[in-house]
Design a protein around this motif. Sequence first.
Motif, PDB file in Angstrom:
ATOM      1  N   GLY A 153     -21.572 -25.412 -37.499  1.00  0.00           N
ATOM      2  CA  GLY A 153     -21.533 -25.628 -38.942  1.00  0.00           C
ATOM      3  C   GLY A 153     -21.137 -27.040 -39.338  1.00  0.00           C
ATOM      4  O   GLY A 153     -20.465 -27.245 -40.347  1.00  0.00           O
ATOM      5  N   VAL A 154     -21.537 -28.032 -38.514  1.00  0.00           N
ATOM      6  CA  VAL A 154     -21.233 -29.431 -38.851  1.00  0.00           C
ATOM      7  C   VAL A 154     -22.549 -30.229 -38.815  1.00  0.00           C
ATOM      8  O   VAL A 154     -23.612 -29.670 -38.559  1.00  0.00           O
ATOM      9  CB  VAL A 154     -20.180 -30.042 -37.877  1.00  0.00           C
ATOM     10  N   LEU A 155     -22.470 -31.532 -39.058  1.00  0.00           N
ATOM     11  CA  LEU A 155     -23.683 -32.354 -39.060  1.00  0.00           C
ATOM     12  C   LEU A 155     -23.990 -32.870 -37.655  1.00  0.00           C
ATOM     13  O   LEU A 155     -23.058 -33.180 -36.902  1.00  0.00           O
ATOM     14  CB  LEU A 155     -23.484 -33.574 -39.973  1.00  0.00           C
ATOM     15  N   PRO A 156     -25.283 -33.010 -37.308  1.00  0.00           N
ATOM     16  CA  PRO A 156     -25.602 -33.561 -35.979  1.00  0.00           C
ATOM     17  C   PRO A 156     -24.948 -34.919 -35.733  1.00  0.00           C
ATOM     18  O   PRO A 156     -24.478 -35.192 -34.622  1.00  0.00           O
ATOM     19  CB  PRO A 156     -27.129 -33.683 -36.000  1.00  0.00           C
ATOM     20  N   SER A 157     -24.878 -35.750 -36.768  1.00  0.00           N
ATOM     21  CA  SER A 157     -24.288 -37.090 -36.579  1.00  0.00           C
ATOM     22  C   SER A 157     -22.778 -37.019 -36.316  1.00  0.00           C
ATOM     23  O   SER A 157     -22.158 -38.015 -35.973  1.00  0.00           O
ATOM     24  CB  SER A 157     -24.545 -37.951 -37.813  1.00  0.00           C
ATOM     25  N   GLU A 158     -22.195 -35.829 -36.495  1.00  0.00           N
ATOM     26  CA  GLU A 158     -20.747 -35.675 -36.256  1.00  0.00           C
ATOM     27  C   GLU A 158     -20.434 -35.227 -34.821  1.00  0.00           C
ATOM     28  O   GLU A 158     -19.272 -35.027 -34.486  1.00  0.00           O
ATOM     29  CB  GLU A 158     -20.169 -34.656 -37.255  1.00  0.00           C
ATOM     30  N   ILE A 159     -21.481 -35.056 -33.994  1.00  0.00           N
ATOM     31  CA  ILE A 159     -21.272 -34.651 -32.595  1.00  0.00           C
ATOM     32  C   ILE A 159     -21.503 -35.855 -31.695  1.00  0.00           C
ATOM     33  O   ILE A 159     -22.604 -36.432 -31.692  1.00  0.00           O
ATOM     34  CB  ILE A 159     -22.264 -33.516 -32.200  1.00  0.00           C
ATOM     35  N   ILE A 160     -20.500 -36.243 -30.935  1.00  0.00           N
ATOM     36  CA  ILE A 160     -20.653 -37.362 -29.992  1.00  0.00           C
ATOM     37  C   ILE A 160     -20.381 -36.833 -28.591  1.00  0.00           C
ATOM     38  O   ILE A 160     -19.319 -36.252 -28.329  1.00  0.00           O
ATOM     39  CB  ILE A 160     -19.708 -38.529 -30.336  1.00  0.00           C
TER      40      ILE A 160
END
Length: 382
Positions: free
Chosen positions: A57-64
């Motif tokens: 439930g988060v944005l793809p750009s928030e996954i590193i």
Amino acid sequence: MIYFDNSATTPVWPEVLATFDQVTKQIWGNPSSLHKLGEPAWNLLEQSRRQIAQLLGVLPSEIIFTSGGSEGDNWVIKGTALAKRQFGKHIITSSVEHAAVRNAMAQLEELGFEVTYLPVDQTGRVKPADVQAALRSDTILVSIMAVNNEIGTIQPIKEIGEILQAYPRVHFMVDAVQALGKGLDDVVFSDRVDFATFSAHKFHALRGTGFVYAKQGRQLAPLINGGGQERGQRSGTENVAGFAAMARAIRLVKEKEAQSVKQEQAVRAAIFKHLQQFDHVHLFSDLTPQFASHVLCFAIEGVRGETVVHAFEDHDIYISTTSACSSKKQAEASTLAAMKVPTRLAESAVRISLGDQNTLADAVAFNQAFDQVYAGFQKIID
Ligand SMILES: Cc1ncc(COP(=O)(O)O)c(C=O)c1O
């Protein structure tokens, strides 16, 4: 064999290994390459990121993507220190964090940062009021774990987050390595959390893979500099097969989550209720909602933890002293020390950590083995 050491690591699921194998064989190009071997690798990397983001439930750009929990913890802590050192040099953490957090903090202290280590109560919990009291105008980071790896305490992340609403410039990091798949996403991804760290080998994917959730707009200095992968935040040629396998593991974890949490609770309760009957057994974890479903820490008074671990090994049951990292060094468990448990009792502590593969039959077998182990120690105990 009964494997009750899932907080140390988990067995890789066959489907997850199949993804790793297939991608390694078929999509092995470098995602940064411009030719036609690079493109599918890039596409799969980004697809894995989108899938993980959607499941959480988060944005793809928030996954590193990272190599795991230790890297994530070190990056967020030192990356904050580097990025915010002009604004302040004060950090708040708890006295029950994993060594990856503790030792990163110690290194920053050597460099002139000041770290406040918050005490915990008898259940290993931080008091939100203590966070409030410790905050200063030069505080740059608050780092509190979601689930304690030694005894399973769930920290009051939401309540701490509410306090931090009044301090928008302070980074709030949550070490969530023990929390994925445990029904705790509402805690870990609660409003004010800026960063959360994860490790794939704790949820049936491969060692050396993991990720950091980094809220949009929050900046960290990179620790690994190089070719600018992960949008410049973490360089190094990406482990596409490992991350695709991790995405698959998270999908499987999420499909089973509600059921596996219930099952872990049932297995834990069956063992807890059995152990409760023994005069010389001390239970550090309990069955209240303040403890995660998968961890149970106890001691047989007067018997050293490693002796108990080996006694269960003779029954083909695998448990641990309180954390895998300290168990070989025979270090006194830091969480129990912070809870002011007397050293002699802390040295007797062992940890059972469950996974979705454990059943009630495992609990029955453990309880039977426990009776024999306990009887074997009777002379030492009395
Ligand atoms: C709470 C916690 N944080 C961090 C780590 C480190 O993770 P990794 O083994 O992926 O480096 C662990 C591992 O046990 C952990 O339990």
